[in-house]
Design an enzyme around this catalytic site. Structure first.
Site, mmCIF file in Angstrom:
data_model
loop_
_atom_site.group_PDB
_atom_site.id
_atom_site.type_symbol
_atom_site.label_atom_id
_atom_site.label_comp_id
_atom_site.label_asym_id
_atom_site.label_seq_id
_atom_site.Cartn_x
_atom_site.Cartn_y
_atom_site.Cartn_z
ATOM 1 N N ASP A 27 0.825 -1.204 0.000
ATOM 2 C CA ASP A 27 0.000 0.000 0.000
ATOM 3 C C ASP A 27 0.862 1.258 0.000
ATOM 4 O O ASP A 27 1.997 1.235 -0.469
ATOM 5 C CB ASP A 27 -0.923 -0.033 1.238
ATOM 6 N N HIS A 49 -3.869 6.012 3.684
ATOM 7 C CA HIS A 49 -4.578 4.807 3.256
ATOM 8 C C HIS A 49 -4.017 3.523 3.868
ATOM 9 O O HIS A 49 -4.732 2.728 4.473
ATOM 10 C CB HIS A 49 -4.508 4.758 1.728
ATOM 11 N N SER A 82 -11.451 -0.704 -0.656
ATOM 12 C CA SER A 82 -10.181 -0.678 0.076
ATOM 13 C C SER A 82 -10.361 -1.068 1.530
ATOM 14 O O SER A 82 -9.449 -1.598 2.157
ATOM 15 C CB SER A 82 -9.575 0.733 0.047
#
Length: 513
Positions: A185, A228, A436
């Site tokens: 990620d 994220h 996600s």
């Protein structure tokens, strides 16, 4: 189907109020905002020492090293080898020769080759898509007051845990510290109090250039980069330690494999590096909440795009062969990935995109649609497909909570938001939504299965994941916004369909069966 706006990552960061155009751009029948345009413009702003050099992957026969003839051909074509993954036959090359890929494809021993990006090296920008809805001190205090005995302070806001029976699973076990999930990620803030207790430094790395960087802390996002990966890591393995939130598998280890540029691009060479690193460092599960830039769909009849599919297929299969279960998000466009055709208006997202009609059975979202990868759709607080989630019979394997607008799916009190709560860099917490957020729930359940069955192969873990899921019938008709129009069509049976695959994952089954 046509996407309503330019797409970035697989998280939907919904700002406070949830009435802004940025947030609504992800929901059905709502136009994109100026923020999308601003984001697109910012992402094209690059700084580079070499305005013409691009990155390439050159795929050769695996397991034999880079032959002298291929090395010579690469040099003759104007390429410089950055690194090579001999075990899968993938070579990462930089070149300023615009004809490098076409030239090297004619060299003896080269099976495929293509450029991994359209922007010059390196792509550097500080933009991100929106911002998470950060939890205020007052909200934290109110949540702590609602927490039941044995819950972490913010757990009462996590409607997603009981949705997959993770709260019940935690009464049995929190998972094994011998199991590691790697978050491939944007980077993971391992100093966060919800992540630090379970962080596996030895399995963490920075792969952004395509070559592993093991400098201490290289896996962390900078202040300018997306939160994220940190949010995803916390959803998987946030420690049950009297602080903040609780992860799906709060007793397992989590590692950070950073593969995104500062601009937020996930390029092939970085993703290949990430999968190979995971394979070589005995990672049990990888979470992949992204698609590989710059092409949303990579068509194998295009020689450049074919090379990208080949490279990441080799890398993900290598990881699975080494015992790793690879889990990936399905995407946020409400696409039917089993349709005869889809209009992709965003590719290449680092160049000049144009509408192109593709056949999703021949043009792949990678790694999501690759063989062996667990493909995850998102559900909201009412347990039905999230308004944005991609779907498709035979493509979606399982479903899990990814959040949705509270307007569409409102959670039961004391939870107040239909989004998913998780940690953010710097020791805070906030809400995000998207497939996600669904994928890490599945990665967490897979980690619980591996904890329960420590000698299970990757294939067996996947088989148990599917068999232990709760069969979820089609939502028919699917009119998520209540305007009388069908927003998506679900095909299949109760036990296997295009919205939920084999069903909604079940964490309690993972630790008791």
């Amino acid at each position: 189907m046509t996407a309503p706006r330019k797409r970035s990552r697989r998280a939907i960061a919904l700002p406070l109020g949830m009435a802004t155009a940025t947030a609504l751009a992800f929901l059905p029948n709502v136009s994109a905002s100026a923020a999308d345009t601003d984001s697109s413009a910012a992402r094209t702003a690059t700084t580079t020492a070499d305005a013409t050099a691009l990155s390439y992957v050159v795929n050769v026969r695996p397991g034999h090293g880079t032959s002298a003839s291929v090395k010579k051909a690469i040099a003759k074509a104007g390429g410089t080898i950055v690194t090579s993954y001999d075990q899968i036959g993938v070579i990462v090359v930089h070149s300023s020769n615009a004809d490098f890929a076409r030239t090297i494809r004619g060299a003896r021993g080269v099976q495929s080759a293509g450029n991994t990006r359209n922007a010059p090296l390196p792509a550097q920008s500080t933009t991100d898509m929106g911002a998470p809805q950060v939890l205020t001190a007052a909200q934290e205090k109110a949540a702590s007051a609602e927490a039941a005995a044995g819950q972490d302070p913010l757990e009462s806001l996590q409607w997603d845990l009981p949705a997959i029976k993770a709260d019940k699973a935690h009464e049995k076990t929190l998972g094994s510290s011998k199991v590691t999930v790697a978050v491939i990620d944007t980077g993971v803030d391992d100093t966060h109090p919800d992540i630090a207790p379970n962080f596996n430094r030895d399995a963490s790395v920075n792969c952004v250039t395509g070559k592993p960087d093991t400098t201490d802390g290289a896996w962390r996002p900078t202040a300018a980069e997306s939160p994220h990966g940190t949010h995803v890591a916390g959803e998987i393995a946030g420690a049950k330690n009297g602080v903040g939130i609780t992860g799906v598998a709060p007793g397992v280890k989590v590692a950070g494999i950073k593969v995104a540029t500062t601009a937020g691009y996930f390029y092939t060479e970085a993703v290949v590096c990430g999968f190979v690193w995971a394979a070589e460092h005995h990672v049990d599960v990888t979470n992949n909440s992204y698609y590989t830039d710059p092409w949303y769909f990579n068509c194998k009849d295009d020689p450049d795009q074919k090379a990208l599919v080949d490279a990441i297929t080799r890398a993900s299969r290598y990881a699975e062969h080494k015992g790793t279960v690879n889990v990936a998000a399905a995407g946020n466009e409400n696409y039917d990935l089993a349709a005869d055709s889809i209009t992709d208006p965003v590719s290449p997202n680092d160049g000049t995109p144009s509408d192109r009609v593709i056949d999703p059975s021949k043009c792949y979202d990678i790694p999501t649609q690759l063989p062996g990868v667990v493909t995850v759709a998102a559900t909201g607080a009412k347990g039905i497909k999230s308004s944005f989630s991609n779907h498709g019979l035979g493509v979606i394997d399982v479903a899990a909570p990814g959040g949705d607008s509270t307007r569409y799916q409102t959670p039961a009190p004391p939870a107040t938001s239909g989004l998913i709560l998780g940690p953010l860099p710097g020791g805070t917490w906030g809400y995000m939504a998207g497939t996600s957020m669904a994928s890490p729930h599945v990665a967490g359940v897979a980690a619980l299965i591996k904890s329960t069955h420590p000698y299970a192969s990757a294939a067996l873990v996947k088989a148990l994941l599917y068999a232990e899921a709760d069969a979820t019938p089609c939502t028919d008709p699917y009119d998520i916004d209540g305007d009388g129009k069908v927003d998506a069509v679900c095909e299949g049976t109760k036990n296997h369909n295009g919205f939920y695959g084999w069903g909604t994952v079940n964490a309690l089954n993972a630790v008791t069966k």
